[in-house]
Design a protein around this motif. Structure first.
Motif, PDB file in Angstrom:
ATOM      1  N   VAL A 182      -7.253  45.573 -13.039  1.00 46.01           N
ATOM      2  CA  VAL A 182      -5.975  45.055 -13.608  1.00 46.01           C
ATOM      3  C   VAL A 182      -6.073  43.966 -14.378  1.00 46.01           C
ATOM      4  N   LEU A 183      -5.836  43.706 -15.493  1.00 42.77           N
ATOM      5  CA  LEU A 183      -5.840  42.440 -16.210  1.00 42.77           C
ATOM      6  C   LEU A 183      -4.899  41.452 -15.938  1.00 42.77           C
ATOM      7  N   ALA A 184      -3.646  41.623 -15.607  1.00 38.48           N
ATOM      8  CA  ALA A 184      -2.464  40.972 -15.278  1.00 38.48           C
ATOM      9  C   ALA A 184      -1.975  41.496 -13.853  1.00 38.48           C
ATOM     10  N   ASP A 185      -1.046  40.589 -13.437  1.00 39.67           N
ATOM     11  CA  ASP A 185      -0.586  41.230 -12.088  1.00 39.67           C
ATOM     12  C   ASP A 185       0.830  42.095 -12.283  1.00 39.67           C
ATOM     13  N   LEU A 186       0.846  42.952 -11.323  1.00 45.95           N
ATOM     14  CA  LEU A 186       1.954  43.728 -11.530  1.00 45.95           C
ATOM     15  C   LEU A 186       3.035  43.627 -10.447  1.00 45.95           C
ATOM     16  N   PRO A 187       4.197  43.732 -10.708  1.00 44.42           N
ATOM     17  CA  PRO A 187       5.367  43.578  -9.578  1.00 44.42           C
ATOM     18  C   PRO A 187       5.200  44.635  -8.552  1.00 44.42           C
ATOM     19  N   PRO A 188       5.516  44.459  -7.236  1.00 40.80           N
ATOM     20  CA  PRO A 188       5.515  45.347  -6.305  1.00 40.80           C
ATOM     21  C   PRO A 188       6.288  46.726  -6.859  1.00 40.80           C
ATOM     22  N   ILE A 189       5.775  47.823  -6.297  1.00 42.97           N
ATOM     23  CA  ILE A 189       6.407  48.953  -6.803  1.00 42.97           C
ATOM     24  C   ILE A 189       6.070  49.838  -5.410  1.00 42.97           C
ATOM     25  N   ALA A 190       7.682  50.613  -5.227  1.00 44.23           N
ATOM     26  CA  ALA A 190       7.392  51.419  -4.204  1.00 44.23           C
ATOM     27  C   ALA A 190       6.922  52.929  -4.410  1.00 44.23           C
ATOM     28  N   LEU A 191       6.065  53.556  -3.645  1.00 48.05           N
ATOM     29  CA  LEU A 191       5.708  55.032  -4.009  1.00 48.05           C
ATOM     30  C   LEU A 191       6.135  55.764  -2.457  1.00 48.05           C
ATOM     31  N   HIS A 192       6.945  56.675  -2.863  1.00 49.85           N
ATOM     32  CA  HIS A 192       7.496  57.670  -1.837  1.00 49.85           C
ATOM     33  C   HIS A 192       6.853  59.023  -2.247  1.00 49.85           C
ATOM     34  N   LEU A 193       5.939  59.467  -1.281  1.00 48.05           N
ATOM     35  CA  LEU A 193       5.357  60.628  -1.484  1.00 48.05           C
ATOM     36  C   LEU A 193       5.524  61.756  -0.734  1.00 48.05           C
ATOM     37  N   PHE A 194       5.503  62.860  -0.941  1.00 42.82           N
ATOM     38  CA  PHE A 194       5.730  64.162   0.185  1.00 42.82           C
ATOM     39  C   PHE A 194       4.960  65.162  -0.534  1.00 42.82           C
ATOM     40  N   ASP A 195       4.773  66.051   0.617  1.00 40.85           N
ATOM     41  CA  ASP A 195       4.018  67.250   0.108  1.00 40.85           C
ATOM     42  C   ASP A 195       4.659  68.731   0.216  1.00 40.85           C
ATOM     43  N   ALA A 196       5.110  69.040  -1.053  1.00 41.00           N
ATOM     44  CA  ALA A 196       5.985  69.998  -1.482  1.00 41.00           C
ATOM     45  C   ALA A 196       5.549  71.366  -0.887  1.00 41.00           C
ATOM     46  N   ARG A 197       4.160  71.467  -0.650  1.00 37.24           N
ATOM     47  CA  ARG A 197       3.818  72.644   0.180  1.00 37.24           C
ATOM     48  C   ARG A 197       4.261  73.046   1.155  1.00 37.24           C
ATOM     49  N   ARG A 198       4.891  72.104   2.025  1.00 40.21           N
ATOM     50  CA  ARG A 198       5.365  72.102   3.469  1.00 40.21           C
ATOM     51  C   ARG A 198       7.114  72.370   3.170  1.00 40.21           C
ATOM     52  N   SER A 199       7.526  73.106   4.240  1.00 36.81           N
ATOM     53  CA  SER A 199       8.938  73.087   4.171  1.00 36.81           C
ATOM     54  C   SER A 199       9.479  71.895   4.825  1.00 36.81           C
ATOM     55  N   ASP A 200      10.708  71.313   4.366  1.00 36.98           N
ATOM     56  CA  ASP A 200      11.089  69.860   4.821  1.00 36.98           C
ATOM     57  C   ASP A 200      10.144  68.923   5.095  1.00 36.98           C
ATOM     58  N   PRO A 201       9.351  68.533   3.873  1.00 35.04           N
ATOM     59  CA  PRO A 201       8.182  67.528   4.127  1.00 35.04           C
ATOM     60  C   PRO A 201       8.791  66.085   4.593  1.00 35.04           C
ATOM     61  N   PRO A 202       8.248  65.395   5.293  1.00 34.83           N
ATOM     62  CA  PRO A 202       8.499  63.751   5.423  1.00 34.83           C
ATOM     63  C   PRO A 202       8.063  63.072   4.152  1.00 34.83           C
ATOM     64  N   VAL A 203       8.817  62.031   3.951  1.00 39.97           N
ATOM     65  CA  VAL A 203       8.336  61.192   2.919  1.00 39.97           C
ATOM     66  C   VAL A 203       7.456  60.144   3.443  1.00 39.97           C
ATOM     67  N   HIS A 204       6.415  59.891   2.888  1.00 38.66           N
ATOM     68  CA  HIS A 204       5.588  58.760   3.213  1.00 38.66           C
ATOM     69  C   HIS A 204       5.637  57.818   2.517  1.00 38.66           C
ATOM     70  N   ARG A 205       5.930  56.533   2.725  1.00 36.04           N
ATOM     71  CA  ARG A 205       5.983  55.380   2.117  1.00 36.04           C
ATOM     72  C   ARG A 205       5.030  54.154   1.905  1.00 36.04           C
ATOM     73  N   TYR A 206       4.727  53.924   0.601  1.00 35.69           N
ATOM     74  CA  TYR A 206       3.456  52.924   0.446  1.00 35.69           C
ATOM     75  C   TYR A 206       4.036  52.092  -0.822  1.00 35.69           C
ATOM     76  N   HIS A 207       3.183  51.051  -0.838  1.00 35.48           N
ATOM     77  CA  HIS A 207       3.678  49.947  -2.096  1.00 35.48           C
ATOM     78  C   HIS A 207       2.285  49.543  -2.800  1.00 35.48           C
ATOM     79  N   LEU A 208       2.771  49.539  -3.955  1.00 34.94           N
ATOM     80  CA  LEU A 208       1.678  49.035  -5.038  1.00 34.94           C
ATOM     81  C   LEU A 208       1.716  47.642  -5.558  1.00 34.94           C
TER      82      LEU A 208
END
Length: 195
Positions: free
Chosen positions: A75-101
């Motif tokens: 990365v040549l310059a800083d990035l501001p904080p970004i929220a990443l909320h991922l889920f596994d759509a292969r599962r029924s009623d998947p939980p959301v996993h929270r990450y940040h970049l």
């Protein structure tokens, strides 16, 4: 190379319980075991320069984040904080996993947890997100089909996607893991897409 026991690489001989995969054995890494990260990054970059595997199946949120960490582009310059909320759509009623970049010393970092004052949030099926970063699926296509939802500063997300896509150029000698969402699914689709 002499045999190295799992206990030597693990912080504790007892197992760590994974809430998503309770029957999977996992161990916390020691400082010595964490030293393998550079080896895994080098293996990922080597793998990316080879032929594209004909795989199908999908990615869990943690596997997608691990791939992102392994193949984090410069990365040549800083990035501001970004929220990443991922889920596994292969599962029924998947939980959301929270990450940040964010960036630390011009290195893209992806951590578990909430982002402090994120400028943007990505909510996505983890397989679709990995296909955007590593398989070339256009972000706009994924948004249109419902596999990804972006709120806030969309340009910041486009920048992150662009960093990973730029890192895939074989002419640089490095690339990304074209993992799990390339061609080869029995139904003819590219990977597993939500929508």
């Amino acid at each position: 190379m002499p045999f190295v026991s799992l206990v030597a690489l693990a912080a504790r001989p007892e197992q760590v319980t994974l809430t998503e995969q309770p029957h999977t054995r996992a161990y916390a890494a020691t400082w010595w075991g964490q030293g393998l990260e550079t080896v895994l990054v080098a293996l990922g970059q080597w793998y990316a320069t080879g032929p594209d595997p004909d795989t199908c199946g999908g990615m869990t949120p943690d596997a997608t984040v691990l791939a992102m960490r392994t193949m984090a582009p410069p990365v040549l310059a800083d990035l501001p904080p970004i929220a990443l909320h991922l889920f596994d759509a292969r599962r029924s009623d998947p939980p959301v996993h929270r990450y940040h970049l964010t960036t630390v010393d011009r290195t893209l970092t992806i951590q578990v947890g909430f982002a402090p004052q994120p400028v943007a949030t990505v909510t996505a099926d983890s397989t679709v997100w990995s296909d955007i970063l590593f398989g070339g699926l256009p972000l706009t296509d994924a948004e249109r089909t419902g596999g990804v939802h972006v709120t806030g500063d969309r340009d910041a997300i486009v920048r992150v996607v662009g960093l990973y896509l730029t890192g895939q150029r074989p002419t640089s000698g490095y690339g990304n893991l074209g993992i799990a969402t390339t061609t080869g699914c029995a139904d003819g689709r590219r990977g597993v897409h939500a929508g």
